[in-house]
Enzyme design. Sequence first.
Site, PDB file in Angstrom:
ATOM      1  N   GLU A   1     -57.914 -11.039 -15.302  1.00 23.03           N
ATOM      2  CA  GLU A   1     -57.108 -11.195 -14.094  1.00 23.03           C
ATOM      3  C   GLU A   1     -58.003 -11.524 -12.908  1.00 23.03           C
ATOM      4  O   GLU A   1     -59.087 -10.962 -12.756  1.00 23.03           O
ATOM      5  CB  GLU A   1     -56.333  -9.904 -13.811  1.00 23.03           C
TER       6      GLU A   1
ATOM      7  N   THR B   1     -53.073 -13.077  -9.484  1.00 19.17           N
ATOM      8  CA  THR B   1     -52.179 -12.146  -8.808  1.00 19.17           C
ATOM      9  C   THR B   1     -51.577 -12.767  -7.559  1.00 19.17           C
ATOM     10  O   THR B   1     -52.022 -13.809  -7.065  1.00 19.17           O
ATOM     11  CB  THR B   1     -52.890 -10.838  -8.428  1.00 19.17           C
TER      12      THR B   1
ATOM     13  N   ALA C   1     -52.841 -10.345  -3.047  1.00 20.75           N
ATOM     14  CA  ALA C   1     -53.714  -9.218  -3.370  1.00 20.75           C
ATOM     15  C   ALA C   1     -53.852  -8.239  -2.223  1.00 20.75           C
ATOM     16  O   ALA C   1     -54.013  -7.044  -2.429  1.00 20.75           O
ATOM     17  CB  ALA C   1     -55.095  -9.734  -3.775  1.00 20.75           C
TER      18      ALA C   1
ATOM     19  N   LYS D   1     -34.831  -4.492 -18.409  1.00 23.51           N
ATOM     20  CA  LYS D   1     -35.604  -5.612 -17.857  1.00 23.51           C
ATOM     21  C   LYS D   1     -36.022  -6.575 -18.968  1.00 23.51           C
ATOM     22  O   LYS D   1     -35.898  -7.800 -18.812  1.00 23.51           O
ATOM     23  CB  LYS D   1     -36.835  -5.069 -17.111  1.00 23.51           C
TER      24      LYS D   1
END
Length: 287
Positions: free
Chosen positions: A17, A48, A51, A163
């Site tokens: 990530e 992301t 951030a 979900k």
Amino acid sequence: MHIKEFFSPDHTRLSFEIFPPNQRMSLKAVMASAARMAAYEPDFMSVTFKADGSGGDQTIQISNAVSEVMGIPSIAHLTCSGIPKTELPAVYDELTENKVKNILVLGGDSTRELGEDAYLPYAKDMVAYFRERGDFTIGAACFPEGNDPALSMDEELRHLKEKVGMGVDFLTTQMFFDNEVFYRFLEKARTMGIDVPILAGIMPITSAGQVRRIKDLSDAALPDSLLRMVDRFKDDPDAMFDAGLTFAENQMADLVAAGVSGIHVYTMNKPAIPERIVRDLGRLFHA
């Protein structure tokens, strides 16, 4: 390339990530870090969204650069709390224009300056929005140690199942530091009928400051062995890095041995972390 096609019962995927520019890191520095990480050939990289609560408009462009220029499949994070409902069509267009096929949908925790009614209330609503409109691989988050203090784990899992039912292809956990916590969560999720791949989120602790931030931002339990390590090496950055990576690598080796679908490494944009992991454990992900 669709990330959902990568997962198989006999192979653990490795992903990294990165986060977009913020006050501490320029776009040039972010792209340089991403390029170095891409050189270690992860199965995919995620980018992301916001951030530090700003700058989320570069997430999709960076995701495009990772996949189209660096040659590594990428996934762009999107947050309900960061994107007003009126902007969702433009986000869809931007994803399409940038050839981004993979998105990770989160509730998010940034300030909703326009008021609650201006945003989709839950991640499941954004999952449904993009599932209805495009051919995306959609990921979402899950929380082995819980996310809402007002809910029991069974209640959280029921919401998670709902979900997933909206069109989630895989889940990635919040960071955890005790594998048994993850295994218990995984067993409960499977019992509940949640059958999509669940990736284990691992964050190597390389400084004492991370421990303080983790305590402030999450409910992740910190084992005594980890706290002793941080206390022992906190004043020696090189030793702290080695000890923190060793702790994380021990977690990862155990997770691969247990046959998890994937391990997602929260790198903090530090290429030295993927470099060390691939050097020490690379063979585990190709066995």
